[in-house]
Enzyme design. Structure first.
Site, PDB file in Angstrom:
ATOM      1  N   GLY A 297       6.836  -2.620   5.537  1.00 31.87           N
ATOM      2  CA  GLY A 297       7.425  -3.855   5.706  1.00 31.87           C
ATOM      3  C   GLY A 297       6.988  -4.821   6.682  1.00 31.87           C
TER       4      GLY A 297
ATOM      5  N   GLY B 272       4.150  -6.732   6.517  1.00 31.09           N
ATOM      6  CA  GLY B 272       3.038  -7.750   5.821  1.00 31.09           C
ATOM      7  C   GLY B 272       3.508  -9.206   5.839  1.00 31.09           C
TER       8      GLY B 272
ATOM      9  N   CYS C 196       5.253  -9.870   2.415  1.00 36.11           N
ATOM     10  CA  CYS C 196       6.171  -8.415   2.180  1.00 36.11           C
ATOM     11  C   CYS C 196       7.618  -8.851   2.172  1.00 36.11           C
ATOM     12  CB  CYS C 196       5.728  -7.403   3.061  1.00 36.11           C
ATOM     13  SG  CYS C 196       6.960  -6.046   2.820  1.00 36.11           S
TER      14      CYS C 196
END
Ligand code: 5GP
Length: 345
Positions: A181, A183, A186
């Site tokens: 999570g 990124g 993301c």
């Protein structure tokens, strides 16, 4: 209901405390590391920064540029076997130590991986990558690849907790990729509510991995060179970067011109853009968990590499680490409420 109350930290929650140092200049800092991998028994030396296996970042062009600095590229899994053969036709032995072949966990991924490795026996790293490394199927797949390729260096991820790092290492991975999570493109945390602040994930997973003789990669969430230094300071053996390397000549993604300004398209590998491109659209059972963004075109990757490696070297001099290897044990994090002064940004 169980709630864990100890605070988990992201890069933005800390700074590195400076320490007395005998180093005169950042040029004295050596960013190369040597690792001995637990299953394959092989040794590797280089600068442990990796371009992510996204089709906008983990390109052949990126690999050629990063290899000149001893860095790594996880080549994305959408190149054909013919493209691999053409690209590697004049590769040096050292170059094989600078690239990773990526694979998903389907039967066809396994078959393609086997064909690429058979055609190019000097390939050294395999990166088995799924969004959620907690499934039994994933652990079984890692074991299957280990059995098929006992002397390759296998990277497996992504997970964020120590017990799963241990399970993957015991199951055949040499190196575990950490991050769920964080990124830049993301949306997992927003779509699912699942995740783990990246610095704490790194600190906890590094501890678990090092106890067994394995290594970890901090994957995702670095927004600047300082974050890369914090990831290494927290115990990461390698740091993987997506967004920081996107937008350059060597990156994939369409170049767009709007009102005289140039942008490059950058998107998550489970964004609707990537799924449209590679799998004929978003499958019905899943929501897309990635964004598509336009980022200003940044020219050649050379300046960005200098910025990242220069920043990491400088962090080492602030704490008196002559080698990157020493950065973790010389790092003391302080919790902060502020990072940089933003008055002029
Ligand atoms: P960045 O350096 O851009 O912050 O993070 C790069 C990492 O983001 C990649 O290495 C990968 O682990 C993760 N990532 C890439 N695409 C997606 C996506 O579509 N969804 C999610 N959840 N993560 C992604």
């Amino acid at each position: 209901m169980r709630v864990e109350n100890d605070i988990k930290l992201g890069f933005k929650d800390v700074l590195i405390r400076p320490k007395r140092s005998t180093l005169k200049s950042r040029s004295q800092v050596d960013l190369n590391r040597t690792f001995h991998f637990m299953h394959s028994g092989r040794e590797w030396r280089g600068v442990p920064v990796i371009a992510a296996n996204m089709d906008t970042v983990g390109t052949f062009e990126m690999a050629s540029a990063l290899a000149q600095h001893g860095m790594l590229t996880a080549i994305h899994k959408h190149y054909t076997e013919e493209q691999w053969s053409e690209y590697l036709s004049d590769a040096t032995d050292d170059f094989y130590h600078r690239i990773m072949v990526s694979s998903g966990t389907s039967d066809s991924d396994f078959e393609k991986l086997n064909r690429i490795l058979t055609a190019h026996p000097k390939l050294y790293f395999i990166c088995i990558d799924v969004a959620n490394g907690y499934s039994e199927h994933f652990v079984a797949f890692v074991a299957k690849v280990r059995k098929a390729w006992p002397d390759k260096v296998i990277i497996a991820g992504n997970v964020v907790t120590g017990e799963m790092v241990e399970e993957l290492l015991l199951g055949g991975a040499d190196v575990v990729k950490v991050g769920i999570g964080p990124g830049s493109v993301c949306t997992t945390r927003v779509k699912t509510g699942v995740g783990y602040p990246q610095l704490s994930a790194v600190i906890e997973c590094a501890d678990a991995a090092h106890g067994l003789g394995g290594q970890i990669i901090s994957d995702g969430g670095c927004t600047c060179a300082g974050d890369v230094a914090k990831a290494f300071g927290g115990g990461a053996d390698f740091v993987m970067l997506g967004g920081m390397l996107a937008g350059h000549d060597e990156s994939g993604g369409e170049l767009i011109e709007e009102d005289g300004e140039q942008f490059k398209l950058f998107y998550g590998m489970s964004s609707a853009t990537a799924m449209d491109k590679h799998s004929g659209g978003v499958a019905e059972y899943r929501a897309s968990e990635g964004k598509t963004v336009k980022i200003p075109y940044r020219g050649s990757i050379a300046i960005t590499i200098q910025d990242i490696l220069g920043g990491t070297r400088s962090a080492c001099t602030y704490v008196g680490a002559a080698q990157l290897k020493e950065l973790t044990k010389r790092t003391t994090f302080i919790r902060v409420q502020e990072q940089e002064n933003r008055i002029y940004t």
